[in-house]
Design a protein around this motif. Structure first.
Motif, PDB file in Angstrom:
ATOM      1  N   ARG A 190       8.764  48.810  37.974  1.00  0.00           N
ATOM      2  CA  ARG A 190       7.933  49.520  36.989  1.00  0.00           C
ATOM      3  C   ARG A 190       7.976  51.028  37.224  1.00  0.00           C
ATOM      4  O   ARG A 190       7.942  51.817  36.282  1.00  0.00           O
ATOM      5  CB  ARG A 190       6.487  49.045  37.060  1.00  0.00           C
ATOM      6  N   ARG A 191       8.047  51.436  38.496  1.00  0.00           N
ATOM      7  CA  ARG A 191       8.054  52.877  38.810  1.00  0.00           C
ATOM      8  C   ARG A 191       9.342  53.557  38.373  1.00  0.00           C
ATOM      9  O   ARG A 191       9.364  54.747  38.078  1.00  0.00           O
ATOM     10  CB  ARG A 191       7.859  53.094  40.312  1.00  0.00           C
ATOM     11  N   GLY A 192      10.435  52.804  38.371  1.00  0.00           N
ATOM     12  CA  GLY A 192      11.700  53.430  37.984  1.00  0.00           C
ATOM     13  C   GLY A 192      12.865  52.480  38.147  1.00  0.00           C
ATOM     14  O   GLY A 192      12.787  51.482  38.881  1.00  0.00           O
ATOM     15  N   ASP A 193      13.951  52.791  37.474  1.00  0.00           N
ATOM     16  CA  ASP A 193      15.143  51.948  37.527  1.00  0.00           C
ATOM     17  C   ASP A 193      15.690  51.892  38.954  1.00  0.00           C
ATOM     18  O   ASP A 193      15.636  52.876  39.697  1.00  0.00           O
ATOM     19  CB  ASP A 193      16.228  52.502  36.611  1.00  0.00           C
ATOM     20  N   VAL A 194      16.243  50.736  39.308  1.00  0.00           N
ATOM     21  CA  VAL A 194      16.864  50.540  40.627  1.00  0.00           C
ATOM     22  C   VAL A 194      18.335  50.217  40.410  1.00  0.00           C
ATOM     23  O   VAL A 194      18.682  49.217  39.777  1.00  0.00           O
ATOM     24  CB  VAL A 194      16.187  49.398  41.415  1.00  0.00           C
ATOM     25  N   LEU A 195      19.196  51.081  40.916  1.00  0.00           N
ATOM     26  CA  LEU A 195      20.646  50.882  40.800  1.00  0.00           C
ATOM     27  C   LEU A 195      21.143  50.089  42.002  1.00  0.00           C
ATOM     28  O   LEU A 195      20.769  50.375  43.147  1.00  0.00           O
ATOM     29  CB  LEU A 195      21.361  52.232  40.736  1.00  0.00           C
ATOM     30  N   LEU A 196      21.981  49.098  41.750  1.00  0.00           N
ATOM     31  CA  LEU A 196      22.556  48.266  42.804  1.00  0.00           C
ATOM     32  C   LEU A 196      24.068  48.400  42.782  1.00  0.00           C
ATOM     33  O   LEU A 196      24.673  48.433  41.711  1.00  0.00           O
ATOM     34  CB  LEU A 196      22.167  46.796  42.600  1.00  0.00           C
ATOM     35  N   HIS A 197      24.653  48.475  43.958  1.00  0.00           N
ATOM     36  CA  HIS A 197      26.115  48.530  44.053  1.00  0.00           C
ATOM     37  C   HIS A 197      26.545  47.567  45.142  1.00  0.00           C
ATOM     38  O   HIS A 197      26.418  47.845  46.334  1.00  0.00           O
ATOM     39  CB  HIS A 197      26.573  49.956  44.381  1.00  0.00           C
ATOM     40  N   HIS A 198      26.993  46.392  44.711  1.00  0.00           N
ATOM     41  CA  HIS A 198      27.425  45.351  45.650  1.00  0.00           C
ATOM     42  C   HIS A 198      28.903  45.578  45.993  1.00  0.00           C
ATOM     43  O   HIS A 198      29.663  46.080  45.175  1.00  0.00           O
ATOM     44  CB  HIS A 198      27.249  43.970  45.017  1.00  0.00           C
ATOM     45  N   PRO A 199      29.343  45.243  47.205  1.00  0.00           N
ATOM     46  CA  PRO A 199      28.629  44.531  48.269  1.00  0.00           C
ATOM     47  C   PRO A 199      27.865  45.458  49.217  1.00  0.00           C
ATOM     48  O   PRO A 199      27.334  44.997  50.214  1.00  0.00           O
ATOM     49  CB  PRO A 199      29.767  43.834  49.008  1.00  0.00           C
ATOM     50  N   TYR A 200      27.837  46.758  48.882  1.00  0.00           N
ATOM     51  CA  TYR A 200      27.179  47.709  49.773  1.00  0.00           C
ATOM     52  C   TYR A 200      25.666  47.476  49.771  1.00  0.00           C
ATOM     53  O   TYR A 200      25.008  47.613  50.805  1.00  0.00           O
ATOM     54  CB  TYR A 200      27.538  49.137  49.358  1.00  0.00           C
ATOM     55  N   ASP A 201      25.107  47.147  48.608  1.00  0.00           N
ATOM     56  CA  ASP A 201      23.725  46.680  48.518  1.00  0.00           C
ATOM     57  C   ASP A 201      23.753  45.151  48.525  1.00  0.00           C
ATOM     58  O   ASP A 201      24.532  44.532  47.793  1.00  0.00           O
ATOM     59  CB  ASP A 201      23.064  47.162  47.220  1.00  0.00           C
ATOM     60  N   LEU A 202      22.903  44.563  49.333  1.00  0.00           N
ATOM     61  CA  LEU A 202      22.883  43.111  49.464  1.00  0.00           C
ATOM     62  C   LEU A 202      22.404  42.438  48.181  1.00  0.00           C
ATOM     63  O   LEU A 202      21.392  42.831  47.597  1.00  0.00           O
ATOM     64  CB  LEU A 202      21.980  42.697  50.623  1.00  0.00           C
ATOM     65  N   PHE A 203      23.132  41.423  47.763  1.00  0.00           N
ATOM     66  CA  PHE A 203      22.743  40.611  46.613  1.00  0.00           C
ATOM     67  C   PHE A 203      21.476  39.816  46.937  1.00  0.00           C
ATOM     68  O   PHE A 203      20.578  39.664  46.103  1.00  0.00           O
ATOM     69  CB  PHE A 203      23.906  39.671  46.276  1.00  0.00           C
ATOM     70  N   SER A 204      21.387  39.341  48.176  1.00  0.00           N
ATOM     71  CA  SER A 204      20.266  38.472  48.564  1.00  0.00           C
ATOM     72  C   SER A 204      18.937  39.197  48.535  1.00  0.00           C
ATOM     73  O   SER A 204      17.905  38.608  48.200  1.00  0.00           O
ATOM     74  CB  SER A 204      20.518  37.875  49.953  1.00  0.00           C
ATOM     75  N   THR A 205      18.931  40.495  48.897  1.00  0.00           N
ATOM     76  CA  THR A 205      17.661  41.225  48.960  1.00  0.00           C
ATOM     77  C   THR A 205      17.372  42.007  47.684  1.00  0.00           C
ATOM     78  O   THR A 205      16.405  42.768  47.635  1.00  0.00           O
ATOM     79  CB  THR A 205      17.654  42.185  50.170  1.00  0.00           C
TER      80      THR A 205
END
Length: 712
Positions: free
Chosen positions: A363-378
């Protein structure tokens, strides 16, 4: 239904053949194996990937070309070749690559591995104790399941299953002097391709770490037990590849799952043989017998100077020698989600007062994910798990294209349904080579109370979207995940992909309407933020390219940067040529097929194409447009291919947060400046950059920056 632009007909000389371009890509994969800087067991892995890729290429693309010939289709490819000419060109281009692979296996990989105590040896080179052990292993673990099949006037040529390893045995009757032929299938289903011999039998000092013999050789050198009283005069290995493309006519199928299950039964048996691989030393008379038995022509026969089916080299990664592999990569929990992990709350790693719901963070702001550097599980799995257990969540909707066999995603959906939430999963049953897996998941989900649908008639649903509807203060709010990759925990650690978690109302409203389009009779023709195929994606992408042309013509510059898996769409290519001629600078990162010809004088002078191949499979798609100094950046599931733009359901989303857009602009910079990248010339050939000085490898740099929190 779709807002599509009529396909532009390029002059054939402006378009590179997609099949030959794909072989160029697979050569770049093989080059990773041939590179002396690649760790030895990783060399084995890339050689295996090259072989596995090639198997699928024959099962689908070569099979399609042969079907065109059989059907009498006379149409030409975009580059002006008949199907027969394409097959001839494929064979010509492929033969030296196969020899390179075998040369590497025989003369480089095996010898260098032996320096570390890893011996991939031939049966003929074993010592006495090793042979005794293998012969005993044969009798106890292999012999009982073998079935020799004779071929003579009373025994027709047996069916040879797709991608199976086989022994062609020549035996002679000592009483009649008659030579006979028999086929023995090598049992691979529950046996290792490389049979490991106990190290203490090696007789080498120091003791070997790993000694193994190919399974087919263990069978071949024990053929005497299969033919008692006969004299075994020779044995030769062969392998067939069959047409495995599933043709489904949705409009004629009353029950898509039933139709698919029937199609899969046919695939397991296999279609027509499209390739016959034989050991190089096989006599021509035996080759002719196999050709007649499998109904192939001489151009379908590939003589291989070494082991067949090197995709099994992948199993060598299990050898416990970490110094011969890439250092293990462990992704991070993206900092924005560091305090949202339920597991850390439960094990006391964070205090209750420090914990916050993943929904409050989004809600506070968009979260960008870049796998596999960012964990899919978390990230994605944590989002879905919290949604499944949160009493305020009313509904979860998502698409499943490919997912892992022990899927935490599916488990969360089932738990959500059991918790009384409205759960809908669109399971794409037609995901090639994952159809059977997806059918099983669909059945399991349905049995658990999940509403399962199979998509839009006539289209394949390839989009990666997840919608969570949550009741908050007497109103419904939507939380969204949009990505470039599948909801698959296994591939999330092997593929590079982009994802976005957002609570922007426009995104939520778009996904609500897109899911209605997928599950009902909606004819939605416009969306607020998303670019959706086959409805708006093509027209919007073409419009964005045209806007850059207008900027360039008005003196405001013009700049396009894009990263994708494949670029073969004629209309997009024609527009990129037009943009180049208008002065637009175009920088493309294309992992696989590219039918555009860059650096053609007067046509594509301003277009640069590079390809990056690394330890992770490049899978993310990014599209950046300069827009006269007010850049826009999009990401999503679609490549610039006709199938993605016109025949699939795809979703491409804008990155609206300037900080996150800047992060992805940095990522594109890293790809374009990768010192190991392959640069494409105007003939479609790729050459790897050989830059002096400090090396900048994008995947290595991304791991470093993520570990150091530099891209947070």
């Amino acid at each position: 239904m779709a807002e599509s632009t009529a396909e532009t007909q390029l002059a054939p000389e402006l378009y590179l053949n997609r099949e030959l371009s794909w072989l160029e890509f697979n050569y770049r994969v093989l080059a990773q194996a041939l590179d002396e800087h690649t760790p030895l067991l990783e060399q084995a892995k890339f050689s295996a990937i090259f072989s596995n890729n090639l198997d699928e290429f024959f099962m689908v693309r070569v099979a399609s070309l042969k079907s065109q010939i059989d059907a009498g289709v006379s149409s030409l490819s975009d580059d002006g070749l008949t199907a027969q000419q394409q097959l001839q060109a494929i064979r010509s281009k492929l033969r030296p690559l196969l020899e390179m692979q075998q040369q590497h296996y025989r003369h480089s990989l095996k010898s260098h591995l032996s320096d570390y105590g890893v011996h991939l040896t031939d049966y003929a080179n074993l010592n006495g104790p090793q042979r005794d052990w293998l012969n005993a292993y044969f009798q106890s673990a292999i012999f009982p399941v073998l079935t020799p099949l004779a071929v003579d006037p009373s025994h027709p040529f047996p069916f040879i299953s797709n991608l199976s390893l086989n022994v062609a045995a020549l035996v002679r009757d000592p009483d009649t002097g008659q030579q006979e032929f028999a086929r023995v299938k090598v049992p691979q289903k529950n046996l290792p391709r490389f049979v490991q011999i106990p190290p203490h039998l090696s007789g080498k000092q120091p003791e070997a770490v790993y000694t193994a013999v190919p399974l087919e050789q263990v069978v071949a050198f024990n053929l005497g037990l299969l033919f008692p009283g006969m004299h075994v005069e020779g044995h030769y290995f062969f392998r067939v590849t069959r047409d495995a493309d599933l043709e489904l006519r949705d409009l004629e199928a009353d029950d898509l799952m039933e139709a698919l299950e029937e199609g899969l039964r046919k695939r397991r048996r296999g279609g027509e043989v499209v390739r016959l691989e034989v050991a190089d030393e096989m006599p021509e008379a035996v080759v002719q017998l196999l050709m007649e038995g499998t109904a192939v022509e001489a151009e379908d026969v590939y003589r291989i100077n070494g082991p067949l089916g090197l995709d099994d080299l992948m199993s060598l990664l299990a050898i416990p020698l970490p110094q011969l592999k890439e250092k293990p990569h462990k992704g991070r929990t993206t900092p924005a989600l560091a305090r949202t992990q339920k597991s850390q709350l439960e094990d006391g790693s964070i205090k209750a007062e420090e914990f916050e719901s993943i929904f409050s963070v989004i809600r506070r702001g968009d979260v960008l994910l870049h796998h596999p550097y960012d964990l899919f599980s978390t990230s994605v799995e944590e989002f879905l798990n919290q949604a499944a257990d949160d009493p305020s969540v009313l509904a979860i909707k998502m698409t499943l294209y490919r997912t892992s066999k022990d899927s935490a995603v599916v488990a969360a959906l089932i738990r959500a349904a059991e918790n009384g939430k409205q759960v809908m999963a669109l399971v794409e049953l037609k995901a090639r080579f994952d159809e059977d897996n997806n059918i099983q998941w669909a059945k399991q989900l349905e049995a658990s109370g999940v509403h399962v649908v199979y998509g839009v008639l006539g289209l394949k649903t390839h989009t990666k979207i997840l919608l969570v509807v949550r009741k908050e203060k007497e109103r419904l709010n939507s939380y969204v995940h949009i990505g470039t990759g599948n909801y698959n925990s296994k591939t999330s650690s092997l593929y590079t992909d982009i994802g976005l978690l957002t609570a922007r109302p426009e995104f939520g409203a778009d996904l609500v309407e897109l899911f209605n389009y997928l599950t009902g009779f909606s004819k939605q023709q416009s969306f607020r933020r998303l670019l959706v195929a086959p409805v708006t994606l093509r027209s919007r992408m073409e419009g964005l390219i045209r806007r850059e042309i207008e900027h360039a013509q008005a003196g405001r510059g013009g700049h396009i940067r894009a990263k994708m898996n494949s670029l073969v769409d004629p209309s997009i290519i024609a527009l990129l040529y037009e943009a180049s001629q208008a002065g637009v600078m175009i920088e493309l990162v294309v992992r696989g097929m590219c039918s555009l010809r860059p650096q053609l004088e007067g046509i594509s002078d301003n277009i640069q194409v590079v390809s990056v191949i690394g330890r992770f499979l490049e899978h993310s798609r990014l599209f950046w447009f300069g827009n006269g100094g007010e850049p826009e950046l999009f990401f999503g599931s679609a490549d610039w291919m006709p199938r993605n733009l016109d025949r699939r359901v795809e979703a491409v989303a804008p990155v609206e947060d300037p900080k996150l857009r800047h992060q992805l602009e940095q990522v594109i910079d890293l790809y374009l400046n990768d010192t190991s990248a392959w640069h494409m010339d105007n003939q479609g050939k790729f050459s790897q950059r050989q830059l002096e000085g400090e090396q900048h490898l994008v995947q290595r740099e991304m791991m470093r920056r993520w570990r150091g929190g530099l891209m947070a």
